[in-house]
Design an enzyme around this catalytic site. Structure first.
Site, PDB file in Angstrom:
ATOM      1  N   ARG A 136      35.237   9.781 -14.317  1.00 22.90           N
ATOM      2  CA  ARG A 136      33.966  10.355 -14.871  1.00 22.90           C
ATOM      3  C   ARG A 136      33.247   9.192 -15.691  1.00 22.90           C
ATOM      4  NH1 ARG A 136      34.530  15.725 -17.499  1.00 22.90           N
ATOM      5  NH2 ARG A 136      32.507  15.555 -17.787  1.00 22.90           N
ATOM      6  N   ASN A 190      39.173  18.070 -26.442  1.00 19.06           N
ATOM      7  CA  ASN A 190      38.340  17.238 -27.106  1.00 19.06           C
ATOM      8  C   ASN A 190      37.073  17.988 -27.738  1.00 19.06           C
ATOM      9  OD1 ASN A 190      37.758  17.856 -24.452  1.00 19.06           O
ATOM     10  ND2 ASN A 190      36.501  16.123 -24.367  1.00 19.06           N
ATOM     11  N   LEU A 219       0.773  -1.422  -0.055  1.00 19.71           N
ATOM     12  CA  LEU A 219       0.117  -0.049   0.021  1.00 19.71           C
ATOM     13  C   LEU A 219       0.955   1.284  -0.073  1.00 19.71           C
ATOM     14  CD1 LEU A 219      -2.399  -1.031   2.608  1.00 19.71           C
ATOM     15  CD2 LEU A 219      -2.518  -1.532   0.321  1.00 19.71           C
ATOM     16  N   LYS A 241       6.014   9.936  -0.221  1.00 16.92           N
ATOM     17  CA  LYS A 241       6.999   9.473   0.749  1.00 16.92           C
ATOM     18  C   LYS A 241       7.832   8.329   0.326  1.00 16.92           C
ATOM     19  CE  LYS A 241       5.211   7.316   4.365  1.00 16.92           C
ATOM     20  NZ  LYS A 241       4.433   7.385   5.768  1.00 16.92           N
ATOM     21  N   ARG A 287       4.065  14.516   6.361  1.00 18.84           N
ATOM     22  CA  ARG A 287       5.047  14.867   7.261  1.00 18.84           C
ATOM     23  C   ARG A 287       6.183  14.909   6.609  1.00 18.84           C
ATOM     24  NH1 ARG A 287       3.583  10.863  12.073  1.00 18.84           N
ATOM     25  NH2 ARG A 287       2.307   9.911  10.157  1.00 18.84           N
ATOM     26  N   GLY A 313      -8.578   5.197   2.736  1.00 21.05           N
ATOM     27  CA  GLY A 313      -8.398   4.319   3.965  1.00 21.05           C
ATOM     28  C   GLY A 313      -7.601   2.906   3.181  1.00 21.05           C
TER      29      GLY A 313
HETATM   30  C1  UD1 Z   1      -2.198   1.562   9.829  1.00 15.98           C
HETATM   31  C2  UD1 Z   1      -3.074   0.705  10.672  1.00 15.98           C
HETATM   32  C3  UD1 Z   1      -2.647   0.596  12.181  1.00 15.98           C
HETATM   33  C4  UD1 Z   1      -1.022   0.272  12.202  1.00 15.98           C
HETATM   34  C5  UD1 Z   1      -0.254   1.075  11.294  1.00 15.98           C
HETATM   35  C6  UD1 Z   1       1.116   0.434  11.147  1.00 15.98           C
HETATM   36  C7  UD1 Z   1      -5.328   0.766   9.587  1.00 15.98           C
HETATM   37  C8  UD1 Z   1      -6.665   1.399   9.637  1.00 15.98           C
HETATM   38  N1  UD1 Z   1      -4.396   1.105  10.490  1.00 15.98           N
HETATM   39  O1  UD1 Z   1      -2.275   2.935  10.560  1.00 15.98           O
HETATM   40  O2  UD1 Z   1      -3.440  -0.118  12.824  1.00 15.98           O
HETATM   41  O3  UD1 Z   1      -0.662   0.169  13.611  1.00 15.98           O
HETATM   42  O4  UD1 Z   1      -1.307   1.066   9.882  1.00 15.98           O
HETATM   43  O5  UD1 Z   1       1.967   1.274  10.506  1.00 15.98           O
HETATM   44  O6  UD1 Z   1      -5.193   0.129   8.777  1.00 15.98           O
HETATM   45  N2  UD1 Z   1      -2.553   3.953   2.256  1.00 15.98           N
HETATM   46  C9  UD1 Z   1      -3.138   3.888   0.929  1.00 15.98           C
HETATM   47  N3  UD1 Z   1      -4.282   4.316   0.857  1.00 15.98           N
HETATM   48  C10 UD1 Z   1      -5.113   4.851   1.743  1.00 15.98           C
HETATM   49  C11 UD1 Z   1      -4.637   4.822   2.795  1.00 15.98           C
HETATM   50  C12 UD1 Z   1      -3.124   4.334   3.367  1.00 15.98           C
HETATM   51  O7  UD1 Z   1      -2.447   3.532   0.204  1.00 15.98           O
HETATM   52  O8  UD1 Z   1      -6.134   5.416   1.286  1.00 15.98           O
HETATM   53  C13 UD1 Z   1      -1.049   3.663   2.664  1.00 15.98           C
HETATM   54  C14 UD1 Z   1      -0.253   4.501   3.024  1.00 15.98           C
HETATM   55  O9  UD1 Z   1       0.264   4.938   1.980  1.00 15.98           O
HETATM   56  C15 UD1 Z   1       0.810   3.676   3.827  1.00 15.98           C
HETATM   57  C16 UD1 Z   1      -0.170   2.607   4.494  1.00 15.98           C
HETATM   58  O10 UD1 Z   1      -1.285   2.443   3.607  1.00 15.98           O
HETATM   59  O11 UD1 Z   1       1.824   3.258   3.141  1.00 15.98           O
HETATM   60  C17 UD1 Z   1      -0.637   2.763   5.979  1.00 15.98           C
HETATM   61  O12 UD1 Z   1      -1.634   3.795   5.749  1.00 15.98           O
HETATM   62  P1  UD1 Z   1      -1.356   5.008   7.222  1.00 15.98           P
HETATM   63  O13 UD1 Z   1      -2.639   5.840   6.719  1.00 15.98           O
HETATM   64  O14 UD1 Z   1      -0.079   5.403   7.365  1.00 15.98           O
HETATM   65  O15 UD1 Z   1      -2.065   4.001   8.210  1.00 15.98           O
HETATM   66  P2  UD1 Z   1      -1.835   4.281   9.830  1.00 15.98           P
HETATM   67  O16 UD1 Z   1      -2.888   5.406  10.247  1.00 15.98           O
HETATM   68  O17 UD1 Z   1      -0.368   4.379  10.023  1.00 15.98           O
HETATM   69 CA    CA Z   2       1.638   5.133   9.016  1.00  8.58          CA
END
Ligand code: UD1
Ligand code: CA
Length: 454
Positions: free
Chosen positions: A332, A385, A8, A22, A15, A78
């Site tokens: 180089r 050159n 994902l 990121k 941040r 999400g």
């Molecule tokens: C998530 C978990 C949390 C866990 C934590 C570990 C959920 C609801 N929560 O929280 O329990 O402790 O990871 O690091 O899953 N992403 C997408 N699309 C989205 C949302 C997120 O691709 O719509 C990807 C983000 O880029 C990231 C990953 O999913 O790589 C995690 O997403 P993030 O929003 O950071 O989840 P957390 O709130 O950290």
């Molecule tokens: Ca996270």
């Protein structure tokens, strides 16, 4: 059983305060998401899907020429919604490994243990957890009276008692594909963040009477996520230490290892000695028995065996066996040194082949040249050159001897075993076995220097 990994990586990473997504930020010379994909591959999973969204072209660029597949999540609703995007691409009979793209410290061995455990337990879902002294920010794992999985509650949805739980969700899971994609359709964003939580899938499966397992095996370090540039630096430090230790275990000597920076994808042969303040970056390959440093920076180059490189910069170059480079040499892109070549102090070589046993000991510029074997290039030699518009080639045939301070005005060729007189500007080809001299005759004028000439 066939496995698919879904990474994902659609989030922005606010941040980081960056124009780039990121997961393309680098730690130890490699994008975060590439660290994750490499760990997945090393765990034996070849089928990899990456969910992209923010900066998706940048993420795709990281994998140019790679086998990975992409799917776009247009809106980041999400983690559950993110995984759902991959539904059509996964065989329902597969096991799906789900993980985030920002955990570069994850080890392949941990993934293997998780996959094995999931398989042995014949679970529909298995979540990897760990215990943290400071669990703030993570989802907490709630267990039932028997110690089994109950549900995961996010920090923002947690009660004060739940916040005291130190077992956290790593965000790494195994699922039975058919089950997880079926249940993803049932998710509701009824939570503090209004998101479709992947974590809710486990609770639903458990509620349906399926087997949901918890494996508490991750070292806290491994699930260290990178959310800002301070965490990026922390991850980088750990990756570099791991790389240096691995090299030492494999037979490479590192003097003062904390001062030596080696990127993840560099390989170095045994009995090579790295001296302090040396950086070896990119996809560099170093052979056996070399001595590199101190104060040397090499990137994306191929270095043979028993090569000595001191206080020099080497960039996208290739160096044969038994060469001696530096101090203060600059190789180089396109510099290609055959075996036993010497490139000494304040010598710059670009886009040139230097034949076996040839020497450029001091203060020279060699660009766009084809140099044969056992050629000697005297101090202060310059290949001219560039005529302001085009680059031209200089050819120095085998055994040529270029006198000190020669200007070689390209295109020009010096024939086999020929010599140029010191200080000559060579504008026309020199045939083999000849001497080319181009300079005014020395005159002698009677003269006496005044003793106190102020
Ligand atoms: C998530 C978990 C949390 C866990 C934590 C570990 C959920 C609801 N929560 O929280 O329990 O402790 O990871 O690091 O899953 N992403 C997408 N699309 C989205 C949302 C997120 O691709 O719509 C990807 C983000 O880029 C990231 C990953 O999913 O790589 C995690 O997403 P993030 O929003 O950071 O989840 P957390 O709130 O950290
Ligand atoms: Ca996270």
């Amino acid at each position: 059983m066939a496995h698919t990994a879904v990474i994902l990586a659609a989030g922005k990473g606010v941040r980081m305060k960056s124009n780039l997504p990121k997961v393309v930020h680098k730690a130890a010379g490699k994008p975060l998401v590439a660290h994750v994909a490499d760990a997945v591959r090393a765990a034996g999973i070849e089928d990899i899907i990456i969910v992209v969204g923010h900066g998706r072209e940048e993420v795709q660029k990281v994998f140019a020429g790679d086998q990975v597949k992409f799917v776009t999540q247009e809106q980041q609703l999400g983690t559950g919604h993110a995984l759902q995007q991959a539904e059509g691409m996964v065989d329902p009979g597969n096991t799906v490994l789900v993980l985030a793209g920002d955990i570069p410290l994850l080890r392949p061995s941990t993934l293997k243990v998780l996959l094995d455990y999931h398989q042995k337990q014949q679970a529909q879902a298995t979540v990897l957890t760990t215990h943290l002294q400071q669990p703030t920010g993570y989802g907490r794992v709630l267990r039932d009276q028997n110690g089994g999985f109950l549900r995961i509650v996010e920090e923002k949805d947690a009660s004060p008692e739940e916040k005291n739980i130190t077992e956290i969700n790593s965000g790494i899971y195994c699922f039975h594909a058919g089950s997880v994609f079926r249940v993803l359709h049932q998710l509701q964003p009824a939570n503090a963040q209004g998101e479709y939580y992947l974590t809710d899938v486990l609770e639903i499966l458990k509620g349906e009477g399926h087997r949901v397992e918890v494996m508490s095996a991750a070292e806290p370090e491994e699930i260290h996520g990178v959310n800002d540039r301070i965490q990026l630096a922390q991850a980088e430090k750990i990756l570099r230490r791991r790389k240096n230790y691995q090299l030492m275990r494999d037979g490479v000597t590192l003097m003062e290892p904390d001062s030596i920076i080696i990127d993840s994808d560099v390989t170095i042969g045994r009995d090579t000695v790295l001296m302090p303040f040396t950086l070896i970056q990119g996809k560099t390959v170093v052979g056996e028995g070399c001595e590199i440093g101190p104060w040397t920076n090499i990137n994306d180059s191929i270095i043979g065996n028993r090569v000595i490189i001191e206080s020099s910069r080497v960039k996208e170059a290739e160096i044969g066996d038994d060469c001696i480079i530096g101090p203060y040499a600059y190789l180089r892109p396109g510099a290609f040194l055959h075996n036993k070549v010497k490139v000494g102090d304040f010598v710059e070589v670009k886009q040139s082949q230097i034949g076996e046993g040839s020497k450029i000991p001091h203060l020279s510029y060699v660009g766009d040249a084809l140099v044969g074997k056992e050629v000697n290039i005297g101090a202060g030699t310059i290949t001219c050159n560039y005529d302001g518009q085009h680059k031209h080639q200089t050819v120095l045939e085998d055994y040529a001897f270029i006198g000190s301070n020669t200007n070689l005005v390209a295109p020009v060729r010096v024939g086999e075993s020929s010599v140029t007189g010191a200080g000559s500007t060579i504008t026309r080809d020199v045939p083999p076995q000849s001497l080319a001299v181009e300079r005014a005759d020395q005159r002698i004028v009677p003269w006496k220097k005044k003793k106190h000439d102020h």
